[in-house]
Design a protein around this motif. Structure first.
Motif, PDB file in Angstrom:
ATOM      1  N   GLU A   1      24.326  34.589   3.461  1.00 52.22           N
ATOM      2  CA  GLU A   1      24.411  33.240   4.024  1.00 52.22           C
ATOM      3  C   GLU A   1      23.099  32.488   3.835  1.00 52.22           C
ATOM      4  N   THR A   2      21.989  33.165   4.043  1.00 52.45           N
ATOM      5  CA  THR A   2      20.680  32.541   3.858  1.00 52.45           C
ATOM      6  C   THR A   2      20.496  32.092   2.414  1.00 52.45           C
ATOM      7  N   THR A   3      20.918  32.913   1.468  1.00 51.40           N
ATOM      8  CA  THR A   3      20.809  32.559   0.054  1.00 51.40           C
ATOM      9  C   THR A   3      21.626  31.314  -0.259  1.00 51.40           C
TER      10      THR A   3
ATOM     11  N   ASN B   1      30.917  29.239  12.130  1.00 55.75           N
ATOM     12  CA  ASN B   1      30.869  28.805  10.725  1.00 55.75           C
ATOM     13  C   ASN B   1      30.036  27.547  10.489  1.00 55.75           C
ATOM     14  N   ARG B   2      29.276  27.103  11.460  1.00 56.10           N
ATOM     15  CA  ARG B   2      28.400  25.942  11.302  1.00 56.10           C
ATOM     16  C   ARG B   2      26.951  26.413  11.388  1.00 56.10           C
ATOM     17  N   VAL B   3      26.123  25.863  10.504  1.00 56.23           N
ATOM     18  CA  VAL B   3      24.716  26.260  10.442  1.00 56.23           C
ATOM     19  C   VAL B   3      23.883  25.195  11.143  1.00 56.23           C
TER      20      VAL B   3
ATOM     21  N   PHE C   1      30.165  26.625   6.640  1.00 59.22           N
ATOM     22  CA  PHE C   1      30.769  27.534   5.686  1.00 59.22           C
ATOM     23  C   PHE C   1      32.278  27.343   5.714  1.00 59.22           C
ATOM     24  N   THR C   2      32.906  27.329   4.537  1.00 59.03           N
ATOM     25  CA  THR C   2      34.350  27.242   4.453  1.00 59.03           C
ATOM     26  C   THR C   2      34.939  28.632   4.630  1.00 59.03           C
ATOM     27  N   LYS C   3      36.249  28.700   4.707  1.00 64.63           N
ATOM     28  CA  LYS C   3      36.913  30.000   4.831  1.00 64.63           C
ATOM     29  C   LYS C   3      36.724  30.821   3.564  1.00 64.63           C
ATOM     30  N   ALA C   4      36.512  30.147   2.430  1.00 61.98           N
ATOM     31  CA  ALA C   4      36.286  30.847   1.163  1.00 61.98           C
ATOM     32  C   ALA C   4      34.845  31.338   1.025  1.00 61.98           C
TER      33      ALA C   4
ATOM     34  N   PHE D   1      29.233  27.064   1.069  1.00 63.25           N
ATOM     35  CA  PHE D   1      28.445  26.315   2.042  1.00 63.25           C
ATOM     36  C   PHE D   1      28.378  24.847   1.625  1.00 63.25           C
ATOM     37  N   PHE D   2      28.634  23.956   2.575  1.00 62.76           N
ATOM     38  CA  PHE D   2      28.559  22.525   2.332  1.00 62.76           C
ATOM     39  C   PHE D   2      27.609  21.891   3.331  1.00 62.76           C
ATOM     40  N   LEU D   3      26.744  21.004   2.840  1.00 60.04           N
ATOM     41  CA  LEU D   3      25.880  20.237   3.728  1.00 60.04           C
ATOM     42  C   LEU D   3      26.704  19.148   4.388  1.00 60.04           C
TER      43      LEU D   3
END
Length: 188
Positions: free
Chosen positions: A8-10, A51-53, A82-85, A88-90
């Motif tokens: 996730e960090t990457t 699922n939210r950063v 993060f999506t279910k797939a 990651f989207f800003l």
């Protein structure tokens, strides 16, 4: 709320690096928090909740441990999800963080600001200024001519190609803009 794992960090850092480049170190290493009554509130870090950063200070994280996970709605600044797939989207809430550290910028003429805020891509005819050395698919932060951040997206053309193209050509593909606060207020 938990720290991001390595994968996730990457994903988060790769997406942020696309927009801020080497300024990522300013976000990660050199950011000092000014929140809370503590004399030494600590640094900012990234946390995952549903699922939210979130980009949040260490001092605020310590205080949030008193709240049950299922009762915690939000903490700090949401920068993406993060999506279910697993992608990651800003999100638009990350705009202030991106604008302060942006590597590539585009300024819009006042006549094309509304078109962008309604969810359209940036056309060559609406560009007032553009930074040098933008390549295709680079992350770009879009500003008004008075330096108000309006949104962000991907460069459709390089800076050199933009100078040669016709006024109706797309310069920036929109990812998010501040008009989303009104268009999608239930989802934010």
């Amino acid at each position: 709320m938990r720290p991001l794992d390595e994968k996730e960090t990457t994903l988060v850092f790769n997406k942020l690096h696309k927009f801020v480049g080497s300024n990522l170190k300013n976000i990660v290493l050199e950011s000092q928090s000014h929140e809370g009554p503590d004399a030494n509130p600590g640094r900012y870090c990234f946390r995952l909740q549903k699922n939210r950063v979130y980009y949040v200070s260490e001092s605020l994280i310590k205080r949030a441990t008193n709240v049950k996970r299922d009762k915690l709605v939000s903490l700090g600044t949401q920068i993406g999800k993060f999506t279910k797939a697993g992608k990651f989207f800003l999100t638009i809430q990350s705009l202030n963080l991106l604008a302060a550290n942006a590597k590539h910028k585009v300024w819009l003429k006042p006549t094309s600001e509304m078109s962008f805020l309604y969810g359209n891509s940036v056309l060559k005819g609406g560009v007032g200024r553009i930074t040098e050395n933008i390549q295709v698919n680079d992350g770009v932060v879009v500003f008004s001519m008075s330096d108000v951040p309006l949104g962000f997206g991907d460069a459709a053309k390089s800076t050199v190609d933009c100078r040669k193209m016709d006024p109706n050509g797309i310069v920036v593909h929109r990812h998010a803009d501040i008009g989303e606060y009104l268009r999608m207020e239930d989802d934010l």
